[in-house]
Design a protein around this motif. Structure first.
Motif, PDB file in Angstrom:
ATOM      1  N   LEU A 256       0.840  -1.204   0.000  1.00 35.40           N
ATOM      2  CA  LEU A 256       0.000   0.000   0.000  1.00 35.40           C
ATOM      3  C   LEU A 256       0.876   1.256   0.000  1.00 35.40           C
ATOM      4  N   ARG A 257       1.957   1.213   0.774  1.00 39.32           N
ATOM      5  CA  ARG A 257       2.865   2.391   0.794  1.00 39.32           C
ATOM      6  C   ARG A 257       3.441   2.652  -0.591  1.00 39.32           C
ATOM      7  N   VAL A 269      -2.671   6.029   1.967  1.00 42.18           N
ATOM      8  CA  VAL A 269      -2.819   5.018   3.003  1.00 42.18           C
ATOM      9  C   VAL A 269      -3.564   5.663   4.165  1.00 42.18           C
ATOM     10  N   ARG A 294      -5.403  -2.848   7.608  1.00 40.13           N
ATOM     11  CA  ARG A 294      -4.805  -1.697   6.911  1.00 40.13           C
ATOM     12  C   ARG A 294      -5.741  -1.292   5.777  1.00 40.13           C
ATOM     13  N   ALA A 296      -6.508   1.630   2.331  1.00 37.91           N
ATOM     14  CA  ALA A 296      -6.105   2.716   1.435  1.00 37.91           C
ATOM     15  C   ALA A 296      -7.358   3.313   0.818  1.00 37.91           C
TER      16      ALA A 296
END
Ligand SMILES: C[S@@+](CC[C@H](N)C(=O)[O-])C[C@H]1O[C@@H](n2cnc3c(N)ncnc32)[C@H](O)[C@@H]1O
Length: 300
Positions: A256-257, A269, A294, A296
């Motif tokens: 994602l980063r 993110v 996590r 996004a």
């Protein structure tokens, strides 16, 4: 061990998923790992207009269907691998969606179902395929692979420091009898790498995790999936991913980063640090303890 066979799976971090994906706005959501439909049900209850549920385990879909029965006209369930999400959406002429979820790993139903071979607490055929219509079983991989490959997989996917010893024991055993059952494998691992004093988990845990990841090729393509999923979000929509072990979480975190940094798909993110379940949830559902969420968001 009692024969405990739940026909449902308690969804992990349900409230966090709903808050993250905000289905109260309505719209179409994709649950890429629909399992027994717990998260999908939560999304529909909270206001999602439509849910497309994907699972590579055909045996999960009737259970999801039953859980989602009140919304049959708003739900479609598809037997597919989420790494094919592009194909699944293209086939339905869906360009963008209002949110996506991937709750990775196996469900409690799969872990507890008889004869699936995921659990070392019972003795049953060493299968471990999430999709029983395709691919090699764990027994077949252990029959065909070299000692070196077995050791590498157990080391890499199980983060097991005794991987070489365990691989040696598997190869020694298979020279006189095939390694075909969970009980046989668990016994062999426990003898090759006995539990150290104070070690909480069963000595076979890491090897079973490694084999499951290997059989289902779980890490391969996860990065590409993140890219494909983000591409399909409409502006403002989010992808939420729940992982259960560090190998998976690392891929999601960096994936994602990297998407955010590369800028080819405009995303940010949302979770600089992963969300974790609260102590109350962990008390109620110990399986939640290693979960990390996590997410996004697609930018305009
Ligand atoms: C943790 S469970 C999901 C449970 C679900 N969220 C619920 O509330 O019931 C994970 C599910 O993902 C499915 N799965 C794992 N890898 C998959 C893949 N590559 N493609 C599609 N489904 C997958 C498994 O078969 C399993 O049913």
């Amino acid at each position: 061990m009692p024969a405990h066979r739940p026909l449902s799976h308690t969804p992990v971090m349900e409230a966090e998923v709903v808050a993250m994906l905000d289905p109260a706005r309505g719209g179409r959501f994709v649950d890429c790992t629909v399992g027994t439909g717990g998260h999908a049900r939560a999304l529909l209850t909270a206001g999602a207009d439509r849910v497309l549920g994907i699972d590579r385990d055909a045996e999960a879909l009737p259970l999801a269907g039953a859980a989602l029965a009140p919304w049959t006209d708003r739900v479609e369930l598809v037997h597919a691998d989420y790494r094919q999400v592009d194909v699944v959406l293209d086939e339905r002429q869906i360009t963008t969606v209002d949110g996506m979820l991937a709750d990775l790993g196996v469900s409690s139903v799969q872990l507890e179902a008889p004869a699936r071979g995921f659990s070392f607490n019972r003795d049953e055929p060493l299968d471990m395929r999430m999709d029983r219509s395709a691919g090699a079983t764990a027994a077949e991989l252990l029959r065909e692979a070299s000692e070196r490959t077995i050791a590498d997989r157990i080391f890499e996917y199980g983060e097991e420091r005794h991987a070489r010893r365990i691989a040696r024991a598997i190869v020694e055993t298979r020279s006189h009898e095939p390694v075909v059952s969970t009980g046989q494998l668990a016994g062999l691992v426990r003898r090759a790498a006995p539990r150290r004093r104070g070690q909480r988990i069963d000595a076979a845990t890491r090897t079973f995790q490694a084999l499951r990841i290997w059989v289902n090729d779980e890490l391969e393509g996860l990065g590409r999936f993140l890219h494909a999923a983000c591409t399909r979000l409409r502006a403002g929509a989010r992808l939420a991913v729940i992982t259960f072990h560090s190998l998976e979480d690392r891929i999601v975190k960096w994936g994602l980063r990297e998407l955010e940094r590369a800028g080819e798909v405009a995303v940010r993110v949302v979770t600089k640090r992963p969300l974790r379940p609260g102590t109350e949830e962990i008390g109620r559902n110990p399986r939640a303890r290693s979960a990390k969420l996590r997410a996004a968001e697609r930018l305009p």
